[in-house]
Scaffold this motif. Sequence first.
Motif, PDB file in Angstrom:
ATOM      1  N   PHE A 133       0.888  -1.224   0.030  1.00  0.00           N
ATOM      2  CA  PHE A 133       0.025   0.109   0.027  1.00  0.00           C
ATOM      3  C   PHE A 133       0.964   1.389   0.238  1.00  0.00           C
ATOM      4  O   PHE A 133       2.045   1.396   0.721  1.00  0.00           O
ATOM      5  CB  PHE A 133      -0.914  -0.040   1.461  1.00  0.00           C
ATOM      6  CG  PHE A 133      -1.534   1.439   1.326  1.00  0.00           C
ATOM      7  CD1 PHE A 133      -2.620   1.696   0.664  1.00  0.00           C
ATOM      8  CD2 PHE A 133      -1.162   2.142   2.411  1.00  0.00           C
ATOM      9  CE1 PHE A 133      -3.443   2.749   0.574  1.00  0.00           C
ATOM     10  CE2 PHE A 133      -2.049   3.406   2.481  1.00  0.00           C
ATOM     11  CZ  PHE A 133      -3.023   3.779   1.549  1.00  0.00           C
ATOM     12  N   GLY A 134       0.559   2.220  -0.669  1.00  0.00           N
ATOM     13  CA  GLY A 134       1.447   3.646  -0.960  1.00  0.00           C
ATOM     14  C   GLY A 134       1.863   3.627  -2.138  1.00  0.00           C
ATOM     15  O   GLY A 134       2.209   4.424  -2.583  1.00  0.00           O
ATOM     16  N   THR A 135       2.315   2.233  -2.805  1.00  0.00           N
ATOM     17  CA  THR A 135       2.959   2.213  -4.090  1.00  0.00           C
ATOM     18  C   THR A 135       2.016   1.504  -4.998  1.00  0.00           C
ATOM     19  O   THR A 135       1.486   2.403  -6.037  1.00  0.00           O
ATOM     20  CB  THR A 135       4.162   1.736  -3.866  1.00  0.00           C
ATOM     21  OG1 THR A 135       5.156   2.285  -2.864  1.00  0.00           O
ATOM     22  CG2 THR A 135       5.037   1.598  -5.404  1.00  0.00           C
ATOM     23  N   TYR A 136       1.861   0.346  -4.990  1.00  0.00           N
ATOM     24  CA  TYR A 136       0.778  -0.539  -5.654  1.00  0.00           C
ATOM     25  C   TYR A 136      -0.230  -0.376  -5.526  1.00  0.00           C
ATOM     26  O   TYR A 136      -1.365  -0.151  -6.401  1.00  0.00           O
ATOM     27  CB  TYR A 136       1.329  -1.885  -5.552  1.00  0.00           C
ATOM     28  CG  TYR A 136       0.823  -2.742  -6.468  1.00  0.00           C
ATOM     29  CD1 TYR A 136       1.352  -2.756  -8.028  1.00  0.00           C
ATOM     30  CD2 TYR A 136      -0.103  -3.888  -6.275  1.00  0.00           C
ATOM     31  CE1 TYR A 136       1.026  -3.712  -8.961  1.00  0.00           C
ATOM     32  CE2 TYR A 136      -0.426  -4.856  -7.369  1.00  0.00           C
ATOM     33  CZ  TYR A 136      -0.011  -4.626  -8.588  1.00  0.00           C
ATOM     34  OH  TYR A 136      -0.306  -5.412  -9.534  1.00  0.00           O
ATOM     35  N   TYR A 137      -0.633  -0.082  -3.994  1.00  0.00           N
ATOM     36  CA  TYR A 137      -2.354  -0.019  -3.874  1.00  0.00           C
ATOM     37  C   TYR A 137      -2.639   1.327  -3.385  1.00  0.00           C
ATOM     38  O   TYR A 137      -1.719   2.107  -2.799  1.00  0.00           O
ATOM     39  CB  TYR A 137      -2.770  -1.075  -2.955  1.00  0.00           C
ATOM     40  CG  TYR A 137      -2.545  -2.526  -3.198  1.00  0.00           C
ATOM     41  CD1 TYR A 137      -3.501  -3.189  -4.095  1.00  0.00           C
ATOM     42  CD2 TYR A 137      -1.400  -3.146  -2.479  1.00  0.00           C
ATOM     43  CE1 TYR A 137      -3.414  -4.263  -4.305  1.00  0.00           C
ATOM     44  CE2 TYR A 137      -1.583  -4.534  -3.042  1.00  0.00           C
ATOM     45  CZ  TYR A 137      -2.559  -5.057  -3.921  1.00  0.00           C
ATOM     46  OH  TYR A 137      -2.270  -6.545  -4.328  1.00  0.00           O
ATOM     47  N   LYS A 138      -3.981   1.831  -3.663  1.00  0.00           N
ATOM     48  CA  LYS A 138      -4.300   2.862  -3.028  1.00  0.00           C
ATOM     49  C   LYS A 138      -5.894   2.681  -2.460  1.00  0.00           C
ATOM     50  O   LYS A 138      -6.339   1.477  -2.672  1.00  0.00           O
ATOM     51  CB  LYS A 138      -4.545   4.118  -4.106  1.00  0.00           C
ATOM     52  CG  LYS A 138      -5.528   3.836  -5.129  1.00  0.00           C
ATOM     53  CD  LYS A 138      -5.249   4.955  -6.067  1.00  0.00           C
ATOM     54  CE  LYS A 138      -6.528   4.534  -7.355  1.00  0.00           C
ATOM     55  NZ  LYS A 138      -6.129   5.638  -8.456  1.00  0.00           N
ATOM     56  N   ILE A 139      -6.433   3.575  -1.535  1.00  0.00           N
ATOM     57  CA  ILE A 139      -7.883   3.118  -1.146  1.00  0.00           C
ATOM     58  C   ILE A 139      -8.841   3.337  -2.162  1.00  0.00           C
ATOM     59  O   ILE A 139      -8.823   4.254  -2.760  1.00  0.00           O
ATOM     60  CB  ILE A 139      -8.245   4.173   0.115  1.00  0.00           C
ATOM     61  CG1 ILE A 139      -7.135   3.879   1.429  1.00  0.00           C
ATOM     62  CG2 ILE A 139      -9.400   3.960   0.777  1.00  0.00           C
ATOM     63  CD1 ILE A 139      -7.036   4.960   2.510  1.00  0.00           C
ATOM     64  N   LEU A 140      -9.538   2.381  -2.238  1.00  0.00           N
ATOM     65  CA  LEU A 140     -10.873   2.156  -3.156  1.00  0.00           C
ATOM     66  C   LEU A 140     -11.934   2.688  -2.338  1.00  0.00           C
ATOM     67  O   LEU A 140     -12.691   3.525  -2.819  1.00  0.00           O
ATOM     68  CB  LEU A 140     -10.842   0.978  -3.649  1.00  0.00           C
ATOM     69  CG  LEU A 140     -12.204   0.798  -4.678  1.00  0.00           C
ATOM     70  CD1 LEU A 140     -11.952   1.657  -5.821  1.00  0.00           C
ATOM     71  CD2 LEU A 140     -12.301  -0.613  -5.216  1.00  0.00           C
TER      72      LEU A 140
END
Lengths: 144, 250
Positions: free
Chosen positions: B224-231
């Motif tokens: 999280f923070g690079t590959y993922y973000k909050i949906l």
Amino acid sequence: MKLVQPYVLPRPFNGYNIPGAIQSVYLKNYSTAKKFDFRLPIVEITTSSTFYLLKGFLNKNKNLEINISLASLFVFPIYSKEQIKDLFEDYLQLNITLHGVLENKIFSLEEFFEWTESVRNINNLTHTYNSDYMSKIMDNLDGN
Amino acid sequence: MNNFTQILDKPKNIALLKLREFVLSSIKKEISDFNNDLSDLHNFVQKKDVNDLRLSLFNLINSKIEWENLILDICGDDLKYKHGSDLLVQSKINLSIQMPNDETSVLPIHTDSSSADSPFQSNIWIPLTDAFDTNSMYVLDKEQTLQFVNNSVKKKLKEFHSSNFNIKKENFINVKFGQILLFNPSILHGNMLNETNKTRVSLNLRVKSMFSPEPDLRNADRKFGTYYKILTITDETKFSLDFIKSGYLQ
């Protein structure tokens, strides 16, 4: 054209150890793609936890609009609220924009602080595959 | 066959139609005589230009529309049923174009988890055309996947190539526009040379629970923070995070 200053960190960060030359090329490509003015990167000194060259650049350009591009926002000590505060506390009044190329984020300092908070909150609460917690779960599954 | 795939029927879903309309209108701006039939795209684009078109569409879709909200409209309830109410999503949505006989767009057999994607995510595959036979994607089963990973760990593999696997006609996903595929990222999948006479255009992205396990710093770029973000995140989870953040529990 807008000037965005590339900044390279020649030491490991966040589990990465990206050669400076590769960071430089990555940031040059970013500037080219976004049609920013090109400038040679500032390369920080390698000593752990130091940001002397960055601070020197910020001090020198206090009265200007400052844009800095980074291979990753994680060149900064994101997981330590205190270190982030120490690093930027003298520059809170400056007009600074950070371009995190890997994360595809463009942040003011305030937005950057909010983002670091969410990264800490979520990643610190999440178990990794190799954590003791996960080992315990898998051991229990094996027993069933 | 157990391959942990799920086909969701979303006929006439407004958000899905909007996504396709955005892609169609974006192509029309670049190719004025395009006939608005994505499966016919190969008659308007040469193979040597398809990757430039793909990148152009990728940049447009990720900068000009709020695709995250459209995804929630299309399959948010299904994702929440599977992964809970607090969801992370891959930072950018991807777009694939598979034109007939285009060997440059073949994506060899792989599992997303091989490149350190979380095994706990769901891959969402959204065809914007009908997908069938070799213009579609194949998905192998749990048994072949486990055999492959076990052999890999024991260093028993000499090479990794689709010809090492028993890929059958029924492994190709047969879905129409209006259907969405969810599949497990660790299951072996890929595509082959499109030997049909139709182009396939599809979107793909990845979603996981905010609190499901992640890679450690060995693969920090998949966190999280690079590959993922909050949906999407519930007010109650926000409150809980604020509660912890206060330091009261330390």
